[in-house]
Design a protein around this motif. Sequence first.
Motif, PDB file in Angstrom:
ATOM      1  N   LYS A 277       0.608  -1.288   0.018  1.00 30.60           N
ATOM      2  CA  LYS A 277       0.163  -0.091   0.011  1.00 30.60           C
ATOM      3  C   LYS A 277       0.849   0.973   0.002  1.00 30.60           C
ATOM      4  N   LYS A 278       2.079   1.016   0.831  1.00 37.36           N
ATOM      5  CA  LYS A 278       2.789   2.359   0.866  1.00 37.36           C
ATOM      6  C   LYS A 278       3.585   2.515  -0.419  1.00 37.36           C
ATOM      7  N   GLN A 279       3.700   1.717  -1.144  1.00 37.91           N
ATOM      8  CA  GLN A 279       4.273   1.932  -2.566  1.00 37.91           C
ATOM      9  C   GLN A 279       3.460   1.957  -3.547  1.00 37.91           C
ATOM     10  N   GLU A 280       2.203   2.261  -3.082  1.00 40.61           N
ATOM     11  CA  GLU A 280       1.094   2.470  -4.164  1.00 40.61           C
ATOM     12  C   GLU A 280       0.769   1.370  -4.907  1.00 40.61           C
ATOM     13  N   CYS A 281       1.073   0.156  -4.729  1.00 36.56           N
ATOM     14  CA  CYS A 281       0.957  -0.964  -5.697  1.00 36.56           C
ATOM     15  C   CYS A 281      -0.821  -0.922  -6.174  1.00 36.56           C
ATOM     16  N   HIS A 282      -0.993  -1.125  -7.403  1.00 36.95           N
ATOM     17  CA  HIS A 282      -2.566  -0.864  -7.605  1.00 36.95           C
ATOM     18  C   HIS A 282      -3.446  -1.938  -6.848  1.00 36.95           C
ATOM     19  N   GLU A 283      -2.985  -3.396  -6.952  1.00 39.09           N
ATOM     20  CA  GLU A 283      -4.155  -4.237  -6.656  1.00 39.09           C
ATOM     21  C   GLU A 283      -3.257  -5.216  -6.084  1.00 39.09           C
ATOM     22  N   GLY A 284      -4.171  -6.201  -5.362  1.00 38.22           N
ATOM     23  CA  GLY A 284      -3.426  -7.205  -4.405  1.00 38.22           C
ATOM     24  C   GLY A 284      -4.466  -8.519  -4.382  1.00 38.22           C
ATOM     25  N   GLN A 285      -3.581  -9.714  -4.359  1.00 34.90           N
ATOM     26  CA  GLN A 285      -4.523 -10.906  -4.464  1.00 34.90           C
ATOM     27  C   GLN A 285      -3.685 -11.936  -3.425  1.00 34.90           C
ATOM     28  N   GLY A 286      -4.544 -12.572  -2.750  1.00 31.15           N
ATOM     29  CA  GLY A 286      -3.550 -13.533  -1.655  1.00 31.15           C
ATOM     30  C   GLY A 286      -4.566 -13.995  -0.564  1.00 31.15           C
ATOM     31  N   TYR A 287      -4.023 -14.977   0.200  1.00 31.81           N
ATOM     32  CA  TYR A 287      -4.844 -15.697   1.028  1.00 31.81           C
ATOM     33  C   TYR A 287      -5.004 -14.705   2.215  1.00 31.81           C
ATOM     34  N   TYR A 288      -4.271 -13.622   2.503  1.00 34.76           N
ATOM     35  CA  TYR A 288      -4.679 -12.645   3.327  1.00 34.76           C
ATOM     36  C   TYR A 288      -6.152 -12.102   3.204  1.00 34.76           C
ATOM     37  N   PHE A 289      -6.604 -11.760   1.829  1.00 30.82           N
ATOM     38  CA  PHE A 289      -7.917 -11.255   1.459  1.00 30.82           C
ATOM     39  C   PHE A 289      -8.840 -12.586   1.361  1.00 30.82           C
ATOM     40  N   SER A 290      -8.415 -13.432   0.783  1.00 26.72           N
ATOM     41  CA  SER A 290      -9.306 -14.817   0.335  1.00 26.72           C
ATOM     42  C   SER A 290      -8.653 -15.860  -0.306  1.00 26.72           C
ATOM     43  N   ARG A 291      -9.002 -17.184   0.026  1.00 30.90           N
ATOM     44  CA  ARG A 291      -8.580 -18.303  -0.920  1.00 30.90           C
ATOM     45  C   ARG A 291      -9.470 -18.244  -1.998  1.00 30.90           C
ATOM     46  N   PRO A 292      -9.040 -19.112  -3.262  1.00 30.63           N
ATOM     47  CA  PRO A 292      -9.969 -18.946  -4.248  1.00 30.63           C
ATOM     48  C   PRO A 292     -11.435 -19.617  -3.664  1.00 30.63           C
ATOM     49  N   VAL A 293     -12.249 -19.034  -4.040  1.00 28.53           N
ATOM     50  CA  VAL A 293     -13.633 -19.636  -3.834  1.00 28.53           C
ATOM     51  C   VAL A 293     -14.696 -19.833  -4.821  1.00 28.53           C
ATOM     52  N   ASN A 294     -15.871 -20.426  -4.592  1.00 27.27           N
ATOM     53  CA  ASN A 294     -16.798 -20.427  -5.730  1.00 27.27           C
ATOM     54  C   ASN A 294     -17.529 -19.258  -5.886  1.00 27.27           C
ATOM     55  N   ASP A 295     -18.454 -19.523  -6.857  1.00 26.73           N
ATOM     56  CA  ASP A 295     -19.141 -18.138  -7.453  1.00 26.73           C
ATOM     57  C   ASP A 295     -19.938 -17.624  -6.463  1.00 26.73           C
ATOM     58  N   LYS A 296     -20.496 -18.203  -5.476  1.00 32.02           N
ATOM     59  CA  LYS A 296     -21.727 -17.845  -4.857  1.00 32.02           C
ATOM     60  C   LYS A 296     -21.009 -16.924  -3.380  1.00 32.02           C
ATOM     61  N   GLU A 297     -19.778 -17.424  -3.221  1.00 30.43           N
ATOM     62  CA  GLU A 297     -19.023 -16.690  -2.327  1.00 30.43           C
ATOM     63  C   GLU A 297     -18.476 -15.436  -2.735  1.00 30.43           C
ATOM     64  N   ILE A 298     -18.096 -15.489  -4.002  1.00 36.71           N
ATOM     65  CA  ILE A 298     -17.790 -14.138  -4.384  1.00 36.71           C
ATOM     66  C   ILE A 298     -18.625 -13.182  -4.617  1.00 36.71           C
ATOM     67  N   ALA A 299     -20.164 -13.402  -4.942  1.00 40.79           N
ATOM     68  CA  ALA A 299     -21.032 -12.676  -4.864  1.00 40.79           C
ATOM     69  C   ALA A 299     -21.232 -11.998  -3.382  1.00 40.79           C
ATOM     70  N   LEU A 300     -21.151 -12.993  -2.290  1.00 35.05           N
ATOM     71  CA  LEU A 300     -21.314 -12.524  -1.009  1.00 35.05           C
ATOM     72  C   LEU A 300     -20.203 -11.632  -0.394  1.00 35.05           C
ATOM     73  N   LEU A 301     -18.907 -11.955  -0.972  1.00 35.76           N
ATOM     74  CA  LEU A 301     -17.832 -11.171  -0.405  1.00 35.76           C
ATOM     75  C   LEU A 301     -18.062  -9.805  -1.321  1.00 35.76           C
ATOM     76  N   TYR A 302     -18.420  -9.721  -2.289  1.00 33.88           N
ATOM     77  CA  TYR A 302     -18.587  -8.556  -3.026  1.00 33.88           C
ATOM     78  C   TYR A 302     -19.780  -7.520  -2.128  1.00 33.88           C
ATOM     79  N   LYS A 303     -20.805  -8.127  -1.738  1.00 35.22           N
ATOM     80  CA  LYS A 303     -21.708  -7.399  -1.056  1.00 35.22           C
ATOM     81  C   LYS A 303     -21.233  -6.948   0.196  1.00 35.22           C
ATOM     82  N   LYS A 304     -20.644  -7.788   0.944  1.00 36.15           N
ATOM     83  CA  LYS A 304     -19.874  -7.390   2.246  1.00 36.15           C
ATOM     84  C   LYS A 304     -18.966  -6.285   1.934  1.00 36.15           C
ATOM     85  N   LEU A 305     -18.098  -6.349   0.798  1.00 37.73           N
ATOM     86  CA  LEU A 305     -16.940  -5.313   0.735  1.00 37.73           C
ATOM     87  C   LEU A 305     -17.707  -4.031   0.453  1.00 37.73           C
ATOM     88  N   GLN A 306     -18.718  -4.022  -0.179  1.00 42.99           N
ATOM     89  CA  GLN A 306     -19.499  -2.902  -0.902  1.00 42.99           C
ATOM     90  C   GLN A 306     -20.199  -2.120   0.313  1.00 42.99           C
TER      91      GLN A 306
END
Length: 276
Positions: A245-274
Motif C-alpha cells: 500500500k505504501k508503495q502504491e501498488c494498484h491491486e493485490g491478491q492472496g490468502y490474506y484477503f481470500s483463498r480461491p472460492v466458488n461463485d456464490k462466495e464471490i457474490a457474498l464477498l462483493y456485497k460485504k465489501l460494498q
Amino acid sequence: AKKNGGNNFCFSTPDQNMEMDRKFQMELELKNALASDEFKIVYQPLINLKNNQIVGVEALLRWKNKELGSVSPIEFIPILEKTGQIIQVGKWILWSVCNQMKMWQENGTYLERISVNVSPIQFKDKKFVQDLKQIINETELDASYIELEITEGTILEIENVSQTLHDLQELGVKVSIDDFGTGYSSLSYLKQLPIDTLKIDKSFIDDLDMDGEIIVNTIISMGKNLRFRVIAEGIETPQQLNYLKKQECHEGQGYYFSRPVNDKEIALLYKKLQSK
Ligand code: C2E
Ligand code: CA
Ligand code: CA
Ligand code: CA
C-alpha cells in the motif's frame, strides 16, 4: 541398471516407477474428466489496494477425480498440455468464465474484470483468437471484462506472439503478464507489445518479509512509469499488504484477503465489501 529376471532391464528406481504410475493414471483419468464433469472453476478476488474493494477475480481450475481425489493444477495442467487436451479444456474454461461473469452481472455483482490463465499451448493454437471471439459472441459478454494471463515464457517461445496480442487487443480483451520477474526474458517486449497488467510473482512478495523490498519497489515503479496496472500476488500477511500500500501498488491478491472460492462466495464477498 538392475537386472530383474529374464532379460528385462529396469533403469528406474521404485520411486520413479511410482511417479510414472501416477502420471500414467492421471493421463488416463483426464481423458474423461471434462465429460464426467470433474473440473470446476474457483475464483480468487483481486483487491484494489486504495479502497479495499473487490475489482476482479482470477479464475483457477480444479480437478477432483474419484480415484485420485483432488489433484493440483501444478500436476495436471502439464499433462493436459502434453496430450493437447488443454485446448479443449481451455475453451471450456473460457466459456464457463464468460458465462459466470454474465451471471454475476445479472445478479448485481459488478466486477471490472475476470482474469483467465492461458497455457502457451493454447495461446499458440491457430484458432485461439477465433474461438475466443466466438465464445464472447455466444455468451454476449463485453470483451473488455476479460483479461488473459500469460507468462514471459509464452512471450519468449511463441513465434506469432506479437500478431496474436494485437489480434486480442483488437478484439478488446486485456492481457497480463503472470509471474512477472521470473522469466529470464528481456524487458524490451514491455514497450513493444500491447500488454495491460503486470502481476508480481509471489516469490518476490514472500521476500518482503526478509529484505526483498528493492525488487518489488523496482517492479512497481517501472510498471507504473510504463502505464501498466501492477498487481501483487500471494499476499499473506498484513506487513506485506501495508508495504505494498505504501508503495502504491494498484491491486493485490492472496490468502490474506481470500483463498480461491466458488461463485456464490464471490457474490457474498462483493456485497460485504460494498457495504463497508
Ligand atoms: P498462478 O496462475 O500463478 O496462480 C496463482 C496460484 O497461487 C494459485 O494456485 C492460487 O491458489 C495460489 N495463491 C494465491 N494466493 C496465494 C497465497 O496467498 N499463498 C499461497 N501459498 N498461494 C496463493 P493454484 O490454483 O493451485 O494454481 C497453480 C497454477 O496452476 C497457477 O499459477 C497456474 O499456473 C496454473 N493454473 C491454474 N488454473 C489454471 C487454468 O485454468 N488454466 C491454466 N492454463 N493454468 C492454470
Ligand atoms: Ca495466474
Ligand atoms: Ca501467478
Ligand atoms: Ca505461479
